[in-house]
Design a protein around this motif. Structure first.
Motif, PDB file in Angstrom:
ATOM      1  N   GLU A 212      24.915  66.960  67.137  1.00  0.00           N
ATOM      2  CA  GLU A 212      24.771  67.601  66.085  1.00  0.00           C
ATOM      3  C   GLU A 212      25.786  68.557  65.664  1.00  0.00           C
ATOM      4  O   GLU A 212      26.499  68.783  64.561  1.00  0.00           O
ATOM      5  CB  GLU A 212      23.266  68.121  65.616  1.00  0.00           C
ATOM      6  N   ILE A 213      26.105  69.521  66.864  1.00  0.00           N
ATOM      7  CA  ILE A 213      27.208  70.455  66.677  1.00  0.00           C
ATOM      8  C   ILE A 213      28.603  69.602  66.210  1.00  0.00           C
ATOM      9  O   ILE A 213      29.166  70.360  65.311  1.00  0.00           O
ATOM     10  CB  ILE A 213      27.267  71.249  68.098  1.00  0.00           C
ATOM     11  N   GLU A 214      29.163  68.839  67.101  1.00  0.00           N
ATOM     12  CA  GLU A 214      30.499  68.027  66.782  1.00  0.00           C
ATOM     13  C   GLU A 214      30.241  67.487  65.480  1.00  0.00           C
ATOM     14  O   GLU A 214      31.372  67.689  64.542  1.00  0.00           O
ATOM     15  CB  GLU A 214      30.532  67.036  67.815  1.00  0.00           C
ATOM     16  N   ALA A 215      29.066  67.092  64.884  1.00  0.00           N
ATOM     17  CA  ALA A 215      28.879  66.361  63.558  1.00  0.00           C
ATOM     18  C   ALA A 215      29.583  67.613  62.492  1.00  0.00           C
ATOM     19  O   ALA A 215      30.035  67.255  61.452  1.00  0.00           O
ATOM     20  CB  ALA A 215      27.770  66.000  63.289  1.00  0.00           C
ATOM     21  N   VAL A 216      28.878  68.688  62.733  1.00  0.00           N
ATOM     22  CA  VAL A 216      29.461  69.735  61.689  1.00  0.00           C
ATOM     23  C   VAL A 216      30.744  70.221  61.829  1.00  0.00           C
ATOM     24  O   VAL A 216      31.334  70.607  60.771  1.00  0.00           O
ATOM     25  CB  VAL A 216      28.455  70.994  62.176  1.00  0.00           C
TER      26      VAL A 216
ATOM     27  N   SER B  52      36.197  66.073  61.475  1.00  0.00           N
ATOM     28  CA  SER B  52      36.930  66.038  60.290  1.00  0.00           C
ATOM     29  C   SER B  52      36.795  64.737  59.242  1.00  0.00           C
ATOM     30  O   SER B  52      37.387  64.419  58.594  1.00  0.00           O
ATOM     31  CB  SER B  52      38.470  66.049  60.718  1.00  0.00           C
ATOM     32  N   LEU B  53      35.626  63.779  59.807  1.00  0.00           N
ATOM     33  CA  LEU B  53      35.267  62.595  59.499  1.00  0.00           C
ATOM     34  C   LEU B  53      34.573  62.752  58.056  1.00  0.00           C
ATOM     35  O   LEU B  53      34.585  61.859  57.076  1.00  0.00           O
ATOM     36  CB  LEU B  53      34.480  61.770  60.302  1.00  0.00           C
ATOM     37  N   MET B  54      34.090  63.865  57.628  1.00  0.00           N
ATOM     38  CA  MET B  54      33.009  64.164  56.458  1.00  0.00           C
ATOM     39  C   MET B  54      33.326  65.334  55.883  1.00  0.00           C
ATOM     40  O   MET B  54      33.797  66.467  56.372  1.00  0.00           O
ATOM     41  CB  MET B  54      31.853  64.130  56.974  1.00  0.00           C
ATOM     42  N   GLY B  55      32.860  65.330  54.488  1.00  0.00           N
ATOM     43  CA  GLY B  55      32.758  66.694  53.925  1.00  0.00           C
ATOM     44  C   GLY B  55      31.715  67.511  54.156  1.00  0.00           C
ATOM     45  O   GLY B  55      30.963  67.002  54.940  1.00  0.00           O
ATOM     46  N   ILE B  56      31.688  68.885  53.569  1.00  0.00           N
ATOM     47  CA  ILE B  56      30.679  69.604  54.058  1.00  0.00           C
ATOM     48  C   ILE B  56      29.277  69.096  53.914  1.00  0.00           C
ATOM     49  O   ILE B  56      28.142  69.021  54.646  1.00  0.00           O
ATOM     50  CB  ILE B  56      30.801  71.001  53.599  1.00  0.00           C
ATOM     51  N   PHE B  57      28.836  68.547  52.699  1.00  0.00           N
ATOM     52  CA  PHE B  57      27.563  68.082  52.426  1.00  0.00           C
ATOM     53  C   PHE B  57      27.197  66.871  53.131  1.00  0.00           C
ATOM     54  O   PHE B  57      26.060  66.677  53.595  1.00  0.00           O
ATOM     55  CB  PHE B  57      27.499  67.589  50.958  1.00  0.00           C
ATOM     56  N   GLU B  58      28.121  66.131  53.231  1.00  0.00           N
ATOM     57  CA  GLU B  58      27.699  64.837  54.163  1.00  0.00           C
ATOM     58  C   GLU B  58      27.508  65.203  55.647  1.00  0.00           C
ATOM     59  O   GLU B  58      26.555  64.572  56.333  1.00  0.00           O
ATOM     60  CB  GLU B  58      29.193  63.710  54.243  1.00  0.00           C
ATOM     61  N   LYS B  59      28.169  66.345  56.237  1.00  0.00           N
ATOM     62  CA  LYS B  59      28.024  66.958  57.527  1.00  0.00           C
ATOM     63  C   LYS B  59      26.589  67.180  57.795  1.00  0.00           C
ATOM     64  O   LYS B  59      26.013  67.006  58.694  1.00  0.00           O
ATOM     65  CB  LYS B  59      29.008  68.038  57.946  1.00  0.00           C
ATOM     66  N   ARG B  60      26.206  67.829  56.436  1.00  0.00           N
ATOM     67  CA  ARG B  60      24.589  68.148  56.684  1.00  0.00           C
ATOM     68  C   ARG B  60      23.708  66.927  56.664  1.00  0.00           C
ATOM     69  O   ARG B  60      22.797  67.085  57.575  1.00  0.00           O
ATOM     70  CB  ARG B  60      24.092  69.089  55.545  1.00  0.00           C
ATOM     71  N   ARG B  61      24.063  65.854  55.842  1.00  0.00           N
ATOM     72  CA  ARG B  61      23.235  64.869  55.936  1.00  0.00           C
ATOM     73  C   ARG B  61      23.344  64.236  57.181  1.00  0.00           C
ATOM     74  O   ARG B  61      22.300  63.659  57.887  1.00  0.00           O
ATOM     75  CB  ARG B  61      23.869  63.782  54.796  1.00  0.00           C
ATOM     76  N   MET B  62      24.427  63.920  57.987  1.00  0.00           N
ATOM     77  CA  MET B  62      24.685  63.274  59.161  1.00  0.00           C
ATOM     78  C   MET B  62      23.918  64.342  60.341  1.00  0.00           C
ATOM     79  O   MET B  62      23.393  63.646  61.161  1.00  0.00           O
ATOM     80  CB  MET B  62      26.259  63.517  59.419  1.00  0.00           C
ATOM     81  N   LYS B  63      23.818  65.470  60.196  1.00  0.00           N
ATOM     82  CA  LYS B  63      23.375  66.537  61.079  1.00  0.00           C
ATOM     83  C   LYS B  63      21.793  66.023  61.103  1.00  0.00           C
ATOM     84  O   LYS B  63      21.024  65.741  62.039  1.00  0.00           O
ATOM     85  CB  LYS B  63      23.439  67.873  60.818  1.00  0.00           C
ATOM     86  N   ARG B  64      21.188  66.094  59.886  1.00  0.00           N
ATOM     87  CA  ARG B  64      19.880  65.588  59.497  1.00  0.00           C
ATOM     88  C   ARG B  64      19.489  64.183  60.332  1.00  0.00           C
ATOM     89  O   ARG B  64      18.194  64.036  60.970  1.00  0.00           O
ATOM     90  CB  ARG B  64      19.251  65.705  58.266  1.00  0.00           C
ATOM     91  N   PHE B  65      20.358  63.307  60.096  1.00  0.00           N
ATOM     92  CA  PHE B  65      20.089  62.069  60.534  1.00  0.00           C
ATOM     93  C   PHE B  65      20.103  61.936  62.127  1.00  0.00           C
ATOM     94  O   PHE B  65      19.132  61.226  62.678  1.00  0.00           O
ATOM     95  CB  PHE B  65      21.405  60.901  60.098  1.00  0.00           C
ATOM     96  N   LEU B  66      21.072  62.679  62.770  1.00  0.00           N
ATOM     97  CA  LEU B  66      21.139  62.719  64.271  1.00  0.00           C
ATOM     98  C   LEU B  66      19.930  63.481  64.718  1.00  0.00           C
ATOM     99  O   LEU B  66      19.144  63.174  65.823  1.00  0.00           O
ATOM    100  CB  LEU B  66      22.289  63.355  64.703  1.00  0.00           C
ATOM    101  N   GLU B  67      19.580  64.554  64.055  1.00  0.00           N
ATOM    102  CA  GLU B  67      18.096  65.152  64.547  1.00  0.00           C
ATOM    103  C   GLU B  67      17.145  64.544  64.564  1.00  0.00           C
ATOM    104  O   GLU B  67      16.060  64.449  65.370  1.00  0.00           O
ATOM    105  CB  GLU B  67      18.115  66.539  63.543  1.00  0.00           C
ATOM    106  N   PHE B  68      17.028  63.297  63.477  1.00  0.00           N
ATOM    107  CA  PHE B  68      15.873  62.544  63.319  1.00  0.00           C
ATOM    108  C   PHE B  68      16.021  61.521  64.587  1.00  0.00           C
ATOM    109  O   PHE B  68      14.778  61.318  65.146  1.00  0.00           O
ATOM    110  CB  PHE B  68      16.021  61.548  61.974  1.00  0.00           C
ATOM    111  N   ILE B  69      17.192  61.200  64.754  1.00  0.00           N
ATOM    112  CA  ILE B  69      17.068  60.201  65.992  1.00  0.00           C
ATOM    113  C   ILE B  69      16.705  60.933  67.380  1.00  0.00           C
ATOM    114  O   ILE B  69      16.346  60.337  68.153  1.00  0.00           O
ATOM    115  CB  ILE B  69      18.894  59.631  66.382  1.00  0.00           C
TER     116      ILE B  69
END
Length: 448
Positions: A123-127, A130-147
């Motif tokens: 989750e920390i690296e996701a934030v 450089s692969l994602m914009g700021i809002f996508e980072k939050r969504r990715m973080k939520r996805f990884l937390e779910f996993i």
């Protein structure tokens, strides 16, 4: 050598060597034969002379490449081990780690929108990615937390999703993930070679992502480890294991004749040493060409010799780089495995980048262009094309059990699936790996 065995194994590829090791440990009397005079079969590691005589027979090996022949160990089929994956578990379970030292692969990268970036592994690296914009980072973080938090027995962790009925695409969409994000999760974390998984149920992808994250957590940096002196060390490690348990090895021994019973079952083999009998045989596809079929896929592999690290990877000594098919308008991913002298596979100052993919056109070398572009100048490139084979049947009626060809993926999970499948077909019981205490495990992988 007129003797009876429980199992005869033909070919010393990794799949065959793992099985002969496992069956020897199980108390089976194993005879292992290879027509070549070196270990590894299709998955051997070659020195510089062997490499050039295989891929550029008409050319001399170039004068400008320094170092002795044996300073070069180039894998014919480059793959990394997941540090928490099945092959690592088998190595620890059988204690083959005693013979092999591993080194970590320094980084895992993915190609997106024309450039390469590190794969976020938590989750920390996701934030920070450089692969994602700021809002996508939050969504990715939520996805990884779910996993990370998902627990089959705790419905509140499911967020209304069912891994056994929802498709992976539905899971991604639940978190509102963009296509580019789906791309790098599916291809560089779950390590799927194409996009077919999107419309299948989510559980296999969930399990693959968990494996990736756990493998990264084990040693940090990347989920991959690799044996010093190349993958050719792995078959030799299992060969030693088999020998300790009474297995017999014969290299440089062609098979003169395969023997059958009256009802067409395998009965043994005849070689220059005499006759060896056994009720069953495990072999790679080259030993029984009439009992395998082409899968319809061919792999192209390019061994690129460089004198510099891969640009835009922070000068790392080793990298796994995946180019997802969508990013370059293909149906299959392109894999790049990069190694250097820290893995004892090239002399100091050199880097080895091995590029592989499934061929899709009449001009396979052109298909590798997106990878070549990312590598920078190359000192030399050697290319080979391999047809992929699989057995026509499961072998139970004939006693002839044949392994599959090695796919272009950059890790061993599909190979160990084949090992487990063969083990089950041969013994009738699933392969159960004992858990060892982690202190022993840490010690076993002391090279890291």
């Amino acid at each position: 050598m007129d003797e009876n065995y429980d199992v005869i194994v033909l070919g010393t590829g990794l799949t065959e060597c793992i099985l002969s090791g496992l069956l020897s440990v199980d108390g089976k009397k194993v005879l292992h034969i290879d027509r070549q005079d070196f270990y590894g079969g299709e998955s051997a590691s070659l020195n510089l002379s062997q490499l050039y005589s295989k891929f550029k027979p008409s050319a001399q090996k170039p004068e400008f490449l320094k170092g002795r022949d044996r300073d070069w160990c180039v894998d014919l089929i480059p793959k990394f081990l997941m540090s928490n994956g099945e092959l690592t578990n088998i190595l620890v379970h059988t204690d083959v780690t005693r013979y092999i030292e591993f080194k970590q692969i320094a980084g895992s990268y993915v190609y997106r929108n024309g450039r390469i970036a590190k794969v976020p592994s938590n989750e920390i690296e996701a934030v920070k990615s450089s692969l994602m914009g700021i809002f996508e980072k939050r969504r990715m973080k939520r996805f990884l937390e779910f996993i990370a938090n998902y627990n089959d027995d705790v419905p509140s962790t499911h967020q209304g999703l069912n891994l056994d009925s929802n498709t992976m695409n539905e899971v991604y969409n639940h978190f509102g993930l963009e296509n580019g994000t789906k791309d790098f999760i599916g291809h560089s974390m779950a390590l799927w070679p194409n996009d077919e998984y999107l419309n299948e149920v989510a559980r296999p992808t969930y399990e693959r992502i968990v494996l990736y994250v756990q493998s990264v957590a084990k040693y940090g940096k990347s989920p991959y480890i690799y044996p010093l002196y190349g993958l050719g060390e792995l078959p030799q490690g299992f060969a030693r294991l088999s020998a300790i348990y009474g297995g017999t090895y014969m290299l440089d021994t062609p098979i003169d004749e395969v023997l059958y019973t009256d009802d067409k079952k395998f009965a043994g083999v005849k070689t220059k040493e005499g006759v060896a009998k056994a009720p069953l045989v495990i072999a790679d596809p080259t030993y029984f060409p009439e009992r395998v079929k082409k899968t319809g896929q061919k792999v192209i592999r390019a061994m690129c010799i460089l004198d510099h690290p891969i640009p835009n990877t922070n000068d790392l000594d080793s990298v796994q780089l995946i180019i997802p098919q969508n990013q370059v308008g293909r149906k299959n991913d392109i894999y790049v495995a990069v190694l250097s002298d820290v893995h004892c596979v090239v002399p100091k100052g050199y880097y080895l980048a091995i590029v592989s993919t499934i061929i899709e056109t009449e001009e396979p070398h052109v298909e590798l262009a997106p990878a070549f572009k990312l590598l920078g100048p190359r000192l030399d490139t050697l290319m080979g094309i391999a047809e992929l084979y699989e057995p026509l049947d499961d072998g139970t009626s004939s006693g002839i059990f044949i392994s599959k060809s090695y796919d272009p993926s950059s890790h061993f999970e599909s190979t160990t699936d084949d090992v487990k499948n063969l083990y089950f077909r041969v013994t009738g019981k699933p392969l159960v790996l004992k858990q060892r205490p982690s202190a022993e495990e840490e010690e076993a992988l002391n090279g890291l």
